[in-house]
Design an enzyme around this catalytic site. Structure first.
Site, short mmCIF file in Angstrom:
data_model
loop_
_atom_site.label_atom_id
_atom_site.label_comp_id
_atom_site.label_asym_id
_atom_site.label_seq_id
_atom_site.Cartn_x
_atom_site.Cartn_y
_atom_site.Cartn_z
N ASN A 44 0.81 -1.22 0.00
CA ASN A 44 0.00 0.00 0.00
C ASN A 44 0.84 1.27 0.00
OD1 ASN A 44 -2.14 -1.67 -0.13
ND2 ASN A 44 -2.79 -1.40 1.99
N ARG B 137 -2.12 -11.29 -4.21
CA ARG B 137 -2.17 -9.84 -4.46
C ARG B 137 -1.38 -9.08 -3.41
NH1 ARG B 137 -7.45 -7.46 -4.00
NH2 ARG B 137 -6.14 -5.63 -4.28
#
Ligand code: EPZ
Length: 419
Positions: free
Chosen positions: A23, A399
């Site tokens: 992130n 992911r």
């Protein structure tokens, strides 16, 4: 469809170096569009989402090379302002290209990310802010956003909610805007600080990241090439801590920034884990059986992260006592509960609230990942369960975790990938 096969009951033991943050790297990859130059990004995790971002960068004309967790991007050759719609469906974070492309070129076309497994994931806060900066936004056809602005203007933006993605998109849009931009009620996540550090190296004056007011000085013309190393992934670190906690193991994590995981450390200690923190290392020993935690609420940083909610549900499902976990950020982030029930967990859902009555042992079962962190939670449950657990649809897990089975096997888990 790949799956993970786990034999439970092993106490994890050993050291792990925590990878770079998904992130943090995703918005930084989008930010490389801004300088029309060379960007060397180190400690980049080899994740599916990173590869999709690299595909998009190539699609708009960048030259990209990725090897040994270093990605080199030359954005001087960008020749398109259109992010193909199929990417928006595949990865909602592609919306983060809107700000930088619009800022540098005055126009951008991106697919509407739409919802995903954990909720509708609107982008109203992104679009409202960009409109305030002078952008004209139109849906060319359902699901595709076309944005145009002769010249973006700096603005004083009050976010209705401290959205991480909206904060990042506005920071990137503000770089070439005329005048200064202030973002109030900004998200304070560490990944925002990493983005600020990246932009500062590019020559953009950004300050305030990590607080609720971020100031970006616009009107930039020539920006520098950048070399930057991504901060550690605090959610991956938290996931490994929960793995030690649920197996009664003893694990050392390296390359961490302790203050980024204070909320995780505090909850892990509350359920009985012993944790020692040194400069960039943390040692955690799990109890024979975790204690229940009365109530955990997921909150924007520095509160307890929503991205650790599923992992805590798995940990509390074998705790002594009853725990309550409230998911205040996303609408539908309990899909792992159904699968945990199949492993013998005792959990009741009431809207955004999960009541978890700890059981002594879970039983291995054939389960399926439905989203990234829910899938990680099922792996944790499998590590502690009696017998064998098969976690299907592990594309979700790939992911956000780089070869999760390799890392966990390194510290003693009996886990293998079957294609
Ligand atoms: C980021 O998503 C993370 N993803 C998420 O991590 C994380 O869960 C989330 O922040 C919260 O911390 C990346 O950084 C790539 P938000 P983002 O905008 O930016 C609402 C993971 O597992 N909202 O802070 O999409 C939204 O619906 C992923 O690694 C609006 O209403 O999160 C949600 O309820 C999952 N309008 C809340 O805000 C908007 O315009 C938080 O969303 C934007 C958001």
């Amino acid at each position: 469809m790949s799956k993970l096969v786990i034999t439970g009951g092993q106490k994890l033991k050993g050291d792990l170096v925590v990878d770079g943050s998904k992130n943090a790297v995703l918005p930084i990859l989008a930010a490389t569009v801004l300088n029309g130059g060379l960007n060397v990004i180190k400690n980049c995790p080899g994740l599916k989402d990173v590869h999709i971002m690299i595909e998009i960068l190539k699609k708009i004309g960048c030259k990209v090379k990725f090897e040994d967790n270093t990605v080199i991007i030359d954005s001087s050759t960008v020749n398109s302002t259109v992010v193909p719609e199929e990417y928006a469906v595949e990865m909602r974070s592609s919306i983060i290209f809107l700000g930088p492309i619009l800022s540098r070129f005055g126009r951008a076309t991106v697919g509407h990310p739409g919802g995903c497994d954990i909720g509708p994931r609107p982008i109203d806060l992104h679009l409202k802010a960009l409109k305030k900066m002078g952008t004209r936004i139109q849906d060319i056809q359902s699901g595709v956003i076309f944005s145009e602005a002769e010249k973006l203007k700096g603005a004083d933006i009050q976010l209705d909610y401290p959205s991480v993605g909206a904060t990042e998109n506005i920071m990137l849009a503000a770089v070439y805007a005329e005048g200064d931009t202030y973002i109030r009620n900004a998200a304070k996540e560490p990944e925002i600080i990493d983005l600020q550090n990246f932009l500062n190296k590019m020559g953009v004056k950004v300050s305030g990241a990590g607080t609720s007011v971020i100031h970006i000085v616009g009107g930039n013309t020539k920006l520098n090439d950048v070399e930057h190393a991504i901060i550690f992934d605090r959610i991956v670190a938290g996931t490994y801590m929960a793995a030690a906690g649920i197996t009664g193991g003893s694990v050392t994590l390296k390359n961490i920034i302790p203050e980024h995981i204070n909320a995780i450390i505090s909850n892990m200690r509350e359920c009985g884990c012993r944790i020692n923190v040194k400069k960039s290392e943390l040692h955690i020993s799990g109890p024979a059986r975790p204690k229940a935690i009365d109530i955990i609420r997921t909150l924007p940083y520095p509160g307890f992260p929503t991205d650790m909610q599923a992992q805590m549900v798995a940990l509390m499902s074998v705790a002594r006592g009853t725990s309550i976990i409230v998911e205040t950020i996303f609408e539908n982030r309990f899909m792992h509960v159904e699968e945990l029930l199949r492993m013998g967990a005792d959990i009741k859902l009431e809207g955004r609230l999960a009541v978890i009555k700890g059981v002594k042992r879970l039983t291995g079962a054939n389960v399926a990942a439905r989203d990234l962190r829910g899938g990680a939670a099922l792996v944790l449950a499998g590590l502690a369960a009696e017998g064998e657990t098969t976690v299907n649809d592990i594309k979700h897990i790939d992911r956000g975790y780089e070869i999760i089975e390799k890392k966990l096997a390194q510290i003693g888990a009996l886990i293998r990938r079957e294609v």
